[in-house]
Design a protein around this motif. Sequence first.
Motif, PDB file in Angstrom:
ATOM      1  N   LEU A 176       0.818  -1.215   0.000  1.00 52.68           N
ATOM      2  CA  LEU A 176       0.000   0.000   0.000  1.00 52.68           C
ATOM      3  C   LEU A 176       0.851   1.265   0.000  1.00 52.68           C
ATOM      4  O   LEU A 176       0.361   2.337  -0.372  1.00 52.68           O
ATOM      5  CB  LEU A 176      -0.931   0.005   1.217  1.00 52.68           C
ATOM      6  N   GLN A 177       2.098   1.153   0.397  1.00 48.28           N
ATOM      7  CA  GLN A 177       2.991   2.325   0.396  1.00 48.28           C
ATOM      8  C   GLN A 177       3.489   2.680  -1.000  1.00 48.28           C
ATOM      9  O   GLN A 177       4.042   3.754  -1.197  1.00 48.28           O
ATOM     10  CB  GLN A 177       4.184   2.068   1.321  1.00 48.28           C
ATOM     11  N   ARG A 178       3.288   1.801  -1.953  1.00 49.46           N
ATOM     12  CA  ARG A 178       3.753   2.058  -3.307  1.00 49.46           C
ATOM     13  C   ARG A 178       2.887   3.114  -4.000  1.00 49.46           C
ATOM     14  O   ARG A 178       1.662   3.126  -3.849  1.00 49.46           O
ATOM     15  CB  ARG A 178       3.743   0.772  -4.137  1.00 49.46           C
ATOM     16  N   GLU A 179       3.531   3.959  -4.778  1.00 50.94           N
ATOM     17  CA  GLU A 179       2.829   5.008  -5.517  1.00 50.94           C
ATOM     18  C   GLU A 179       2.218   4.487  -6.812  1.00 50.94           C
ATOM     19  O   GLU A 179       1.296   5.085  -7.355  1.00 50.94           O
ATOM     20  CB  GLU A 179       3.793   6.156  -5.843  1.00 50.94           C
ATOM     21  N   SER A 180       2.743   3.374  -7.317  1.00 52.63           N
ATOM     22  CA  SER A 180       2.267   2.834  -8.593  1.00 52.63           C
ATOM     23  C   SER A 180       1.816   1.395  -8.404  1.00 52.63           C
ATOM     24  O   SER A 180       2.602   0.545  -7.938  1.00 52.63           O
ATOM     25  CB  SER A 180       3.378   2.892  -9.647  1.00 52.63           C
ATOM     26  N   LEU A 222      -4.883   1.327   7.306  1.00 50.10           N
ATOM     27  CA  LEU A 222      -6.086   2.099   6.988  1.00 50.10           C
ATOM     28  C   LEU A 222      -5.728   3.479   6.443  1.00 50.10           C
ATOM     29  O   LEU A 222      -6.340   3.964   5.486  1.00 50.10           O
ATOM     30  CB  LEU A 222      -6.969   2.234   8.238  1.00 50.10           C
ATOM     31  N   ASN A 223      -4.716   4.094   7.031  1.00 44.69           N
ATOM     32  CA  ASN A 223      -4.344   5.448   6.607  1.00 44.69           C
ATOM     33  C   ASN A 223      -3.552   5.471   5.303  1.00 44.69           C
ATOM     34  O   ASN A 223      -3.169   6.539   4.816  1.00 44.69           O
ATOM     35  CB  ASN A 223      -3.546   6.167   7.706  1.00 44.69           C
ATOM     36  N   LEU A 224      -3.290   4.298   4.715  1.00 47.16           N
ATOM     37  CA  LEU A 224      -2.607   4.240   3.426  1.00 47.16           C
ATOM     38  C   LEU A 224      -3.588   4.107   2.260  1.00 47.16           C
ATOM     39  O   LEU A 224      -3.186   4.224   1.102  1.00 47.16           O
ATOM     40  CB  LEU A 224      -1.619   3.062   3.399  1.00 47.16           C
ATOM     41  N   LEU A 225      -4.842   3.867   2.577  1.00 52.12           N
ATOM     42  CA  LEU A 225      -5.860   3.754   1.535  1.00 52.12           C
ATOM     43  C   LEU A 225      -6.340   5.143   1.127  1.00 52.12           C
ATOM     44  O   LEU A 225      -6.661   5.973   1.991  1.00 52.12           O
ATOM     45  CB  LEU A 225      -7.031   2.909   2.034  1.00 52.12           C
ATOM     46  N   ILE A 294      -7.965  10.641  10.663  1.00 49.43           N
ATOM     47  CA  ILE A 294      -6.791   9.806  10.377  1.00 49.43           C
ATOM     48  C   ILE A 294      -6.689   9.372   8.923  1.00 49.43           C
ATOM     49  O   ILE A 294      -5.715   8.733   8.544  1.00 49.43           O
ATOM     50  CB  ILE A 294      -6.790   8.542  11.269  1.00 49.43           C
ATOM     51  N   LEU A 295      -7.667   9.680   8.104  1.00 50.18           N
ATOM     52  CA  LEU A 295      -7.639   9.186   6.735  1.00 50.18           C
ATOM     53  C   LEU A 295      -6.576   9.882   5.896  1.00 50.18           C
ATOM     54  O   LEU A 295      -6.224  11.038   6.120  1.00 50.18           O
ATOM     55  CB  LEU A 295      -9.010   9.374   6.073  1.00 50.18           C
ATOM     56  N   ASN A 296      -6.078   9.140   4.920  1.00 52.39           N
ATOM     57  CA  ASN A 296      -5.100   9.677   3.974  1.00 52.39           C
ATOM     58  C   ASN A 296      -5.771  10.730   3.096  1.00 52.39           C
ATOM     59  O   ASN A 296      -6.847  10.500   2.548  1.00 52.39           O
ATOM     60  CB  ASN A 296      -4.578   8.516   3.101  1.00 52.39           C
TER      61      ASN A 296
END
Length: 467
Positions: A176-180, A222-225, A294-296
């Motif tokens: 989930l940390q990936r940008e692509s 959750l905060n990466l979505l 806390i959401l992205n």
Amino acid sequence: MDALCVRNVSQLTLYDRISKLMETYEWSDCSFRVGSETIRAHKLILAISSPVFKVMLYGPLAERKEIVISDIEPHIFQLLLDFIYKDKVYIDSLENSCGLLYAAKKYMLPYLIKICLKYIENSLSIHNVLTILNFAEWIQEDSLVIRCIDLICKHTDVVFTLANEHISGSCLRKILQRESLNVSEKDLIDIAVQWAHDECLKQDLSLCDENKRMLLLKSDNLNLLRFFTLSIDDMDWLNSLGILTKEEFVVLKHNLSQNVIPKDQAKIQPTESNNQQLSVDLKIMDLDDNYKFILNLATIPRSLLRLDWLYCCRPIIRTATPLIITNTYQNIKVRIKSQKTIFVNSISVPTRQSPEDIFVNESPLYAENLNLVIYSNTDNKQHISAKYMYKTRYNSTTYIHLPKPFIFNEEDWYTVSFTWPEVFFHSYKYPLCYRPMISSDNIFMFDDNFENTMPCGSFVEGLKFCI
């Protein structure tokens, strides 16, 4: 007087002579209890090969009795000794390579580590990538973790559709940390929710929305979505998942309809990863001061990865009799097998031979009408079909593009059937050549005369694929 050189002709090299010791156990001076087996060896040979064995056998706390090895299988330990005594090892399965990699790292044998990693990386596929990812993270092999994540990012939707392995929360976070990623954010949220569902089962928790949310929060996923990249039409679906609080859902829905962000997030310092993802013209929305949002806040969707497509072009051996399509002969089949799990994007075939009575000033193009269907010989089911109805050039080659990349599973045969649906008054000729059964890269095998009523050359000239 010249020195006399005496050579043992029965064992010509040092490794030949040392490996003979392993076969006969002659002069062995240590033994290991591995599972239910006792394996004998030689202290000196082990000690000069591994610093761990050196300390274990010659250090101040050296073992004097039979040494018990409880974390390695007997056949894996034997492979380890094969490498130490012979400087080579035969690995015949992914399971053995993983077990041997663990042993190589435990006993600090760097060259064996490289051999195992190379085998595992060459065996990596969409079917086993999640299993290997879990193993690579557990064994702390960062380079292998990156290779796994790279493959998952390229084929995210397919990998998790075929998933039969539950990954750790930290592995999910790395993805989930990936940008692509080659998957939509909506599907990525579904993947995260399914992970939370499986994690509940693993931890023996009730399958309620609160527990799923708790696990996503606890694993920092959750905060990466990127909920703010969804559309307003997705809100009913998102609300049904139950992973957002009432306040979060209200803020998100309000933002998507009016382009606003919560007040406390106006103070966020953008990081390197989200620096260009926060819209600078968003309005501020008031919330209770005690509420922590806390959401992205990323509002730009993840980018898609470009796949590296390769070409398999079958060389010509010699010309063959042309394929003649008539109203009684309208179908030809070719079987294809791949040595690796790959994605096929398109299939190359010849175009028609120009008619003998064509005039010089006539168009070199004609309207092709050809249907393609791919069957799996494993289940005999139709998996994908494509229609080719375009104007194309005579005496040439064309690619029939599939609606979506099709998976050829390793070592499975697939039948590609070509059919001409409308042949009434004229016959069509297609120039053919005999081509090798095995591709030059040794990835593909072709059976050109499978179930065809008459022998012919190769109708499939090549493939466009990615691994």
